[in-house]
Design a protein around this motif. Structure first.
Motif, short mmCIF file in Angstrom:
data_model
loop_
_atom_site.label_atom_id
_atom_site.label_comp_id
_atom_site.label_asym_id
_atom_site.label_seq_id
_atom_site.Cartn_x
_atom_site.Cartn_y
_atom_site.Cartn_z
N PHE A 189 0.96 -1.23 0.01
CA PHE A 189 0.18 0.08 -0.15
C PHE A 189 0.79 1.48 0.01
N ARG A 190 0.46 2.30 -0.56
CA ARG A 190 0.90 3.51 -0.50
C ARG A 190 0.23 4.69 0.20
N ARG A 191 0.82 5.54 1.07
CA ARG A 191 0.10 6.42 1.86
C ARG A 191 -1.18 6.92 1.16
N GLU A 192 -2.18 7.26 1.30
CA GLU A 192 -3.24 7.97 0.82
C GLU A 192 -4.65 8.09 1.47
N PHE A 193 -5.13 9.11 1.80
CA PHE A 193 -6.43 9.18 2.25
C PHE A 193 -7.65 9.39 1.46
N HIS A 194 -8.65 8.41 1.46
CA HIS A 194 -9.52 8.35 -0.06
C HIS A 194 -11.06 9.04 0.62
N ILE A 195 -11.44 9.86 0.10
CA ILE A 195 -12.62 10.43 0.56
C ILE A 195 -13.29 10.71 -0.87
N ASP A 196 -14.77 10.99 -0.87
CA ASP A 196 -15.40 11.26 -1.91
C ASP A 196 -15.70 12.41 -2.30
N THR A 197 -16.30 12.88 -3.50
CA THR A 197 -16.30 14.29 -3.85
C THR A 197 -17.09 15.16 -2.96
N ASP A 198 -18.21 14.51 -2.40
CA ASP A 198 -18.89 15.34 -1.30
C ASP A 198 -18.17 15.87 -0.27
N GLU A 199 -17.34 15.05 0.25
CA GLU A 199 -16.46 15.10 1.71
C GLU A 199 -15.19 16.20 1.29
N ALA A 200 -14.66 15.95 0.18
CA ALA A 200 -13.69 16.76 -0.34
C ALA A 200 -14.07 18.31 -0.62
N ASN A 201 -15.29 18.34 -1.30
CA ASN A 201 -15.80 19.74 -1.63
C ASN A 201 -16.20 20.49 -0.17
N ALA A 202 -16.81 19.75 0.82
CA ALA A 202 -17.13 20.32 2.21
C ALA A 202 -15.90 21.04 2.70
N ALA A 203 -14.75 20.17 2.59
CA ALA A 203 -13.64 20.48 3.27
C ALA A 203 -12.79 21.15 2.56
N GLY A 204 -12.94 21.66 1.36
CA GLY A 204 -12.01 22.36 0.55
C GLY A 204 -10.82 21.70 -0.01
N LEU A 205 -10.77 20.33 -0.08
CA LEU A 205 -9.54 19.57 -0.49
C LEU A 205 -9.58 19.09 -1.92
N ASN A 206 -8.43 18.95 -2.38
CA ASN A 206 -7.99 18.53 -3.85
C ASN A 206 -7.31 17.27 -3.72
N ASN A 207 -6.95 16.45 -4.66
CA ASN A 207 -5.84 15.56 -4.98
C ASN A 207 -4.56 16.11 -4.60
N GLY A 208 -3.94 15.25 -3.69
CA GLY A 208 -2.46 15.78 -3.38
C GLY A 208 -2.56 16.65 -2.32
N ASP A 209 -3.63 17.15 -1.84
CA ASP A 209 -3.44 17.91 -0.52
C ASP A 209 -3.25 17.03 0.59
N LEU A 210 -2.52 17.94 1.67
CA LEU A 210 -2.22 16.91 2.81
C LEU A 210 -3.08 17.05 4.04
N VAL A 211 -3.35 15.97 4.91
CA VAL A 211 -4.10 15.93 6.05
C VAL A 211 -3.06 15.30 6.94
N THR A 212 -3.37 15.61 8.25
CA THR A 212 -2.32 15.49 9.35
C THR A 212 -3.22 14.14 10.05
N LEU A 213 -2.23 13.22 10.37
CA LEU A 213 -2.82 11.90 11.22
C LEU A 213 -2.56 12.46 12.87
N GLN A 214 -3.86 12.42 13.30
CA GLN A 214 -3.84 12.88 14.82
C GLN A 214 -3.47 11.67 15.64
N GLN A 215 -2.42 11.91 16.62
CA GLN A 215 -1.97 10.76 17.27
C GLN A 215 -2.24 10.95 18.87
#
Length: 215
Positions: A189-215
């Motif tokens: 596997f390669r590190r990647e966060f999968h969301i659908d278009t509704d979630e991406a639009n709601a959060a203002g995210l695009n392909n390649g944007d980065l999110v942070t893992l909460q520890q």
């Protein structure tokens, strides 16, 4: 270039790659992969839709090893509407599955539940039309639950394992916390966060944007 110089160059490249791998492993950033509506098909359903003996043709590789977007598309026909040009993803699977957004489900008139991929028991079906025929799926229409792909060594570094649920944070004007994110761990596997278009639009995210893992 003589053999000695070639070996020196190769060693330098390997050293850089090793440093990059170590640095990346320490990071808690995960690139976003926005999943538009698509369909996974069995080999039998491929033949029903595209003709006897037909095999999917690759348009482009996806980030996860072995997966690809096919040149082939189909039309989804629901009780209230139609979606044309729905991309087929390969390779073929043991079970056909349609992945749409909640917005798509309203258009089609299909009450697609949020489910982890493969968990299609009790989900609605839909009609699928291809250039050579049509099929009716008894079930398999879902809004795919958000999830993260991660390589085994990386997950171990973070103290995580396959099947864990994690939180991810996004920045920007619509920054938010994504909770209850399924972690899928595997050696390829390669590190990647999968969301659908509704979630991406709601959060203002695009392909390649980065999110942070909460520890």
């Amino acid at each position: 270039m003589d053999q000695r110089k070639i070996e020196q160059v190769v060693n330098k490249v390997l050293a850089v790659l090793a440093d990059t791998t170590t640095a990346d492993l320490a990071k808690d950033k995960i690139p976003v992969g926005v999943s538009n509506r698509h369909i996974h098909l069995t080999s039998g359903h491929v033949e029903c839709l595209f003709g006897p003996g037909y095999q999917l043709t690759k348009a482009k590789d996806l980030k996860q090893v072995g997966e690809f977007a096919a040149n082939e598309t189909v039309t989804l026909v629901g009780p209230k509407g139609v979606l044309r040009g729905v991309r087929v993803l390969g390779p073929v699977r043991r079970q056909s599955q349609v992945e749409i957004s909640r917005t798509d489900s309203f258009l089609l008139g299909v009450k697609a539940p949020v489910r982890d991929s493969g968990k299609t028991a009790g989900t609605p079906g839909i009609s699928v039309v291809g250039p050579a025929g049509a099929i009716t799926l008894e079930n398999g229409v879902i809004c795919a639950a958000r999830h993260v792909h991660m390589q085994t060594e990386e997950a171990s570094h973070f103290g995580l394992k396959d099947g864990d649920r994690v939180k991810l944070a996004s920045d920007g004007e619509r920054g938010c916390i994504f909770s209850n994110v399924l972690l899928r761990v595997g050696p390829d596997f390669r590190r990647e966060f999968h969301i659908d278009t509704d979630e991406a639009n709601a959060a203002g995210l695009n392909n390649g944007d980065l999110v942070t893992l909460q520890q």
